[in-house]
Design an enzyme around this catalytic site. Structure first.
Site, PDB file in Angstrom:
ATOM      1  N   GLU A  27       0.855  -1.194   0.000  1.00  0.00           N
ATOM      2  CA  GLU A  27       0.000   0.000   0.000  1.00  0.00           C
ATOM      3  C   GLU A  27       0.890   1.242   0.000  1.00  0.00           C
ATOM      4  O   GLU A  27       1.973   1.242   0.602  1.00  0.00           O
ATOM      5  CB  GLU A  27      -0.893  -0.014   1.253  1.00  0.00           C
ATOM      6  CG  GLU A  27      -1.766   1.234   1.366  1.00  0.00           C
ATOM      7  CD  GLU A  27      -2.929   1.084   2.353  1.00  0.00           C
ATOM      8  OE1 GLU A  27      -2.972   0.080   3.088  1.00  0.00           O
ATOM      9  OE2 GLU A  27      -3.781   1.993   2.361  1.00  0.00           O
ATOM     10  N   ASN A  72      -6.787   1.442   2.509  1.00  0.00           N
ATOM     11  CA  ASN A  72      -7.539   2.683   2.668  1.00  0.00           C
ATOM     12  C   ASN A  72      -7.103   3.741   1.653  1.00  0.00           C
ATOM     13  O   ASN A  72      -7.895   4.583   1.233  1.00  0.00           O
ATOM     14  CB  ASN A  72      -7.357   3.225   4.091  1.00  0.00           C
ATOM     15  CG  ASN A  72      -7.944   2.278   5.134  1.00  0.00           C
ATOM     16  OD1 ASN A  72      -8.788   1.455   4.826  1.00  0.00           O
ATOM     17  ND2 ASN A  72      -7.500   2.415   6.375  1.00  0.00           N
ATOM     18  N   ASN A 172     -12.165  -1.110  -1.274  1.00  0.00           N
ATOM     19  CA  ASN A 172     -11.508  -1.621  -0.068  1.00  0.00           C
ATOM     20  C   ASN A 172     -12.338  -1.304   1.167  1.00  0.00           C
ATOM     21  O   ASN A 172     -12.758  -0.152   1.359  1.00  0.00           O
ATOM     22  CB  ASN A 172     -10.131  -0.958   0.091  1.00  0.00           C
ATOM     23  CG  ASN A 172      -9.429  -1.389   1.374  1.00  0.00           C
ATOM     24  OD1 ASN A 172      -9.026  -2.539   1.517  1.00  0.00           O
ATOM     25  ND2 ASN A 172      -9.305  -0.471   2.326  1.00  0.00           N
ATOM     26  N   GLU A 173     -12.570  -2.302   1.992  1.00  0.00           N
ATOM     27  CA  GLU A 173     -13.222  -2.138   3.299  1.00  0.00           C
ATOM     28  C   GLU A 173     -14.361  -1.111   3.275  1.00  0.00           C
ATOM     29  O   GLU A 173     -14.388  -0.175   4.083  1.00  0.00           O
ATOM     30  CB  GLU A 173     -12.187  -1.756   4.368  1.00  0.00           C
ATOM     31  CG  GLU A 173     -11.209  -2.869   4.638  1.00  0.00           C
ATOM     32  CD  GLU A 173     -10.311  -2.644   5.859  1.00  0.00           C
ATOM     33  OE1 GLU A 173     -10.275  -1.534   6.397  1.00  0.00           O
ATOM     34  OE2 GLU A 173      -9.645  -3.617   6.264  1.00  0.00           O
ATOM     35  N   TYR A 244      -6.915  -8.591  11.721  1.00  0.00           N
ATOM     36  CA  TYR A 244      -5.657  -8.250  12.394  1.00  0.00           C
ATOM     37  C   TYR A 244      -5.803  -8.616  13.859  1.00  0.00           C
ATOM     38  O   TYR A 244      -6.878  -8.448  14.444  1.00  0.00           O
ATOM     39  CB  TYR A 244      -5.379  -6.749  12.279  1.00  0.00           C
ATOM     40  CG  TYR A 244      -5.110  -6.290  10.859  1.00  0.00           C
ATOM     41  CD1 TYR A 244      -3.863  -6.459  10.286  1.00  0.00           C
ATOM     42  CD2 TYR A 244      -6.112  -5.682  10.098  1.00  0.00           C
ATOM     43  CE1 TYR A 244      -3.606  -6.034   8.978  1.00  0.00           C
ATOM     44  CE2 TYR A 244      -5.868  -5.251   8.801  1.00  0.00           C
ATOM     45  CZ  TYR A 244      -4.605  -5.434   8.251  1.00  0.00           C
ATOM     46  OH  TYR A 244      -4.353  -5.011   6.963  1.00  0.00           O
ATOM     47  N   GLU A 292      -6.295  -9.251   3.574  1.00  0.00           N
ATOM     48  CA  GLU A 292      -5.503  -8.549   4.599  1.00  0.00           C
ATOM     49  C   GLU A 292      -5.520  -9.413   5.845  1.00  0.00           C
ATOM     50  O   GLU A 292      -6.588  -9.669   6.407  1.00  0.00           O
ATOM     51  CB  GLU A 292      -6.070  -7.164   4.915  1.00  0.00           C
ATOM     52  CG  GLU A 292      -5.849  -6.164   3.797  1.00  0.00           C
ATOM     53  CD  GLU A 292      -6.196  -4.728   4.189  1.00  0.00           C
ATOM     54  OE1 GLU A 292      -6.063  -4.365   5.374  1.00  0.00           O
ATOM     55  OE2 GLU A 292      -6.609  -3.988   3.275  1.00  0.00           O
ATOM     56  N   GLN A 353       1.430  -6.180   5.740  1.00  0.00           N
ATOM     57  CA  GLN A 353       1.851  -5.805   4.411  1.00  0.00           C
ATOM     58  C   GLN A 353       3.260  -6.369   4.179  1.00  0.00           C
ATOM     59  O   GLN A 353       3.603  -7.319   4.859  1.00  0.00           O
ATOM     60  CB  GLN A 353       1.779  -4.293   4.258  1.00  0.00           C
ATOM     61  CG  GLN A 353       0.350  -3.796   4.532  1.00  0.00           C
ATOM     62  CD  GLN A 353       0.070  -2.392   4.007  1.00  0.00           C
ATOM     63  OE1 GLN A 353       0.853  -1.817   3.262  1.00  0.00           O
ATOM     64  NE2 GLN A 353      -1.069  -1.840   4.421  1.00  0.00           N
TER      65      GLN A 353
HETATM   66  O1  AHR Z   1      -3.178  -2.590   6.261  1.00  0.00           O
HETATM   67  C1  AHR Z   1      -3.482  -1.380   6.870  1.00  0.00           C
HETATM   68  C2  AHR Z   1      -4.920  -0.955   6.656  1.00  0.00           C
HETATM   69  O2  AHR Z   1      -5.758  -1.865   7.297  1.00  0.00           O
HETATM   70  C3  AHR Z   1      -5.427  -0.958   5.238  1.00  0.00           C
HETATM   71  O3  AHR Z   1      -5.138   0.208   4.546  1.00  0.00           O
HETATM   72  C4  AHR Z   1      -6.910  -1.086   5.423  1.00  0.00           C
HETATM   73  O4  AHR Z   1      -7.523  -1.728   4.338  1.00  0.00           O
HETATM   74  C5  AHR Z   1      -7.044  -1.841   6.718  1.00  0.00           C
HETATM   75  O5  AHR Z   1      -7.914  -1.233   7.587  1.00  0.00           O
END
Ligand code: AHR
Length: 503
Positions: A27, A72, A172-173, A244, A292, A353
């Site tokens: 990103e 994002n 995305n999201e 995450y 992700e 990432q």
């Molecule tokens: O990976 C960091 C961020 O986490 C990304 O930009 C977003 O898609 C997610 O919230």
């Protein structure tokens, strides 16, 4: 010492191990692109300004498809800014990360870098602040050979062959209130369906990923997937999952069981997708792109790193530079086990990432690049897992966690490649205190021997690799692993991740 028992049977297959499970994500965020993969003044920089020490580490990591350019970031991104003569590219505000995007590296440069690291491109289109037309423009620019305004523009910009991008994310999201252009499942589902149909009209060979939930803990989780898929089921190939994990309030026991949450997340999304399939009477299955996943100390970003101020938009600030411990790497390895265990339906995944930003690879400007603890479970799993994932019979003690209730102390998956005769077993011991004696019935594999073993563990579970001590943590061979008749035995230290290759 507690003990665990596994039985491996190469006939109990779950699904094929597709290379796309070992994808990554780059990103435009913090020092990922600038001062990460691209640093023209660096002693190892090639003629295009890419750090060759980073290229070598990315190759060693073994990453297949790489998702780009966000995250994002993509929801405010104008792709046209990132192509054409560099000196004419505009500097833009990146609202997602409160930074300045110079556009010095764009689509063409990123594609050149991918060729150097040997990975494929997966692109996300902006469905936050833009729409179907801009997505079509980018697809034409990327995938049409020539003879149209945008494909000719690509050729004029130095790229004769089409990029031929197969995997595309529809935004995305979009479920997240933080997302630029965030919308309801109903609104997003309609937009994604229109955009997917249009993109397929242009290039029927594209594989499309519709946005699922940005975490299984979103208030809209479940219903979001149902509504979005009701609009898009026949238009897309994948629905995304993002997850995450971080250790919270010193609760290491729960943190070590994070993969239990990932297992449940995947199984719920599969059930929801299959529900929509049944309601629509469809004969195809929508699979998961887990695009992700990682350990991320999000609370640190929210409380410490966040950039603010109308006149404060730095270029490539240090953002999301989590330094990972042994415990983080054990959880990370367990997340990979979860992905492999669901390889029948998780058919693509992207580690979020790659460099500097919640990353397995760190760099210092003008200085070295090094492997974080999480580098090892990824590179070893990517190298050793092959063929089919196997359903294991696992008999392990349990322990109580605050977050997830009673969970197994050991988690494991195996893969078997009939073409090479090789089997790989990946395991974690989640116990904070005790080693576990492992016995694996390998009788159905025929006569096999141990080819390689790797265990990541340390007396200090919070040990890390840093600029000052870049090689403090590394996996070691597990000298306890041996085969006697039809039994493989090994000792798994507390808080450890292990890979054993048999052949
Ligand atoms: O990976 C960091 C961020 O986490 C990304 O930009 C977003 O898609 C997610 O919230």
């Amino acid at each position: 010492m507690p003990s665990a028992r596994l039985t491996i049977d190469p006939r109990s297959t779950i699904g094929p191990i597709r290379r796309r499970l070992f994808g990554g994500f780059v990103e435009h965020l913090g020092r990922h692109v600038y001062d990460g993969i691209h640093e023209p003044g660096h002693p190892t920089a090639d003629t295009e300004g890419f750090r060759q020490d980073v290229i070598e580490l990315v190759r060693e990591l073994g990453v297949s498809t790489i998702r780009y350019p966000g995250g994002n970031f993509v929801s405010g991104f104008r792709w046209e800014d990132s192509v054409g003569p560099r000196e004419e590219r505009p500097r833009r505000l990146d609202l997602a990360w409160h930074s300045t995007e110079t556009n010095e590296v764009g689509l063409h440069e990123f594609s050149d870098w991918l060729e150097k690291v040997g990975s494929d491109m997966m692109l996300a289109v902006n469905l936050g602040t833009r729409g179907t037309l801009e997505a079509l423009d980018l697809l034409e620019y990327a995938n049409i050979a020539g003879g149209t305004a945008l494909s000719q523009q690509r050729i004029a910009n130095g790229r004769t062959d089409a990029f031929g991008v197969k995997m595309w994310c529809l935004g995305n999201e979009m479920d997240g209130p933080w997302q630029l252009g965030h919308r309801s499942a109903d609104d997003y589902g309609k937009l994604a369906s229109r955009t997917a149909k249009a993109m397929r009209q242009l290039d029927p060979s594209v594989e499309l990923v519709v946005c699922g939930s940005s975490s299984a803990h979103m208030p809209t989780f479940g219903e979001w997937e149902r509504v979005v898929l009701s609009h898009t089921y026949e238009d897309v190939d994948y629905i995304s999952c993002h997850a995450y994990y971080e250790e919270k309030n010193g609760d290491l026991g729960s943190f070590l069981a994070s993969a239990v949450d990932m297992d449940g997340f995947i199984e719920t999304v599969v059930a929801t997708a299959d529900h929509v399939k049944a309601v629509l009477g469809s004969d195809k299955s929508v699979n998961i792109s887990f695009d992700e996943w990682n350990v991320w100390y999000l609370s640190r970003f929210q409380n410490v790193d966040k950039i603010e101020g109308l006149d404060n938009w730095p270029v490539a600030p240090r953002l999301l530079e989590d330094v990972y411990s042994v415990a983080d790497a054990v959880v990370f390895g367990n997340l990979m086990i979860s992905l492999l265990k669901h390889s029948d339906r998780v058919t693509s995944a992207s580690l979020a990432q790659l460099v500097n930003v919640i990353a397995p690879i760190m760099t210092e400007p003008g200085g070295p690049a090094w492997r974080q603890t999480t580098f090892f479970p990824f590179s070893i799993t990517s190298r050793l897992a092959g063929g089919e994932a196997l359903e294991l019979k696992l008999d392990a003690p349990t322990y109580e966690t605050k977050e997830y209730g009673v969970v197994p102390l050991v988690d494991a998956v195996a893969t078997h490649d009939a073409s090479t005769g090789r089997t790989a077993v990946f395991l974690v011991n989640r116990s904070v205190e005790e080693a576990v004696t492992l016995t694996v019935d390998v009788g159905s594999l025929g006569e096999v021997s141990v080819l390689e073993t790797h265990t990541l563990a340390d007396d200090d579970v919070y040990a890390k690799n840093t600029l000052a001590e870049p090689t403090r943590v590394a996996p070691r061979p597990n000298d306890t692993a041996r085969i006697d008749g039809r039994e493989l035995t090994a000792t798994l230290p507390p808080v450890s991740w292990t890979a054993i290759s048999l052949g």
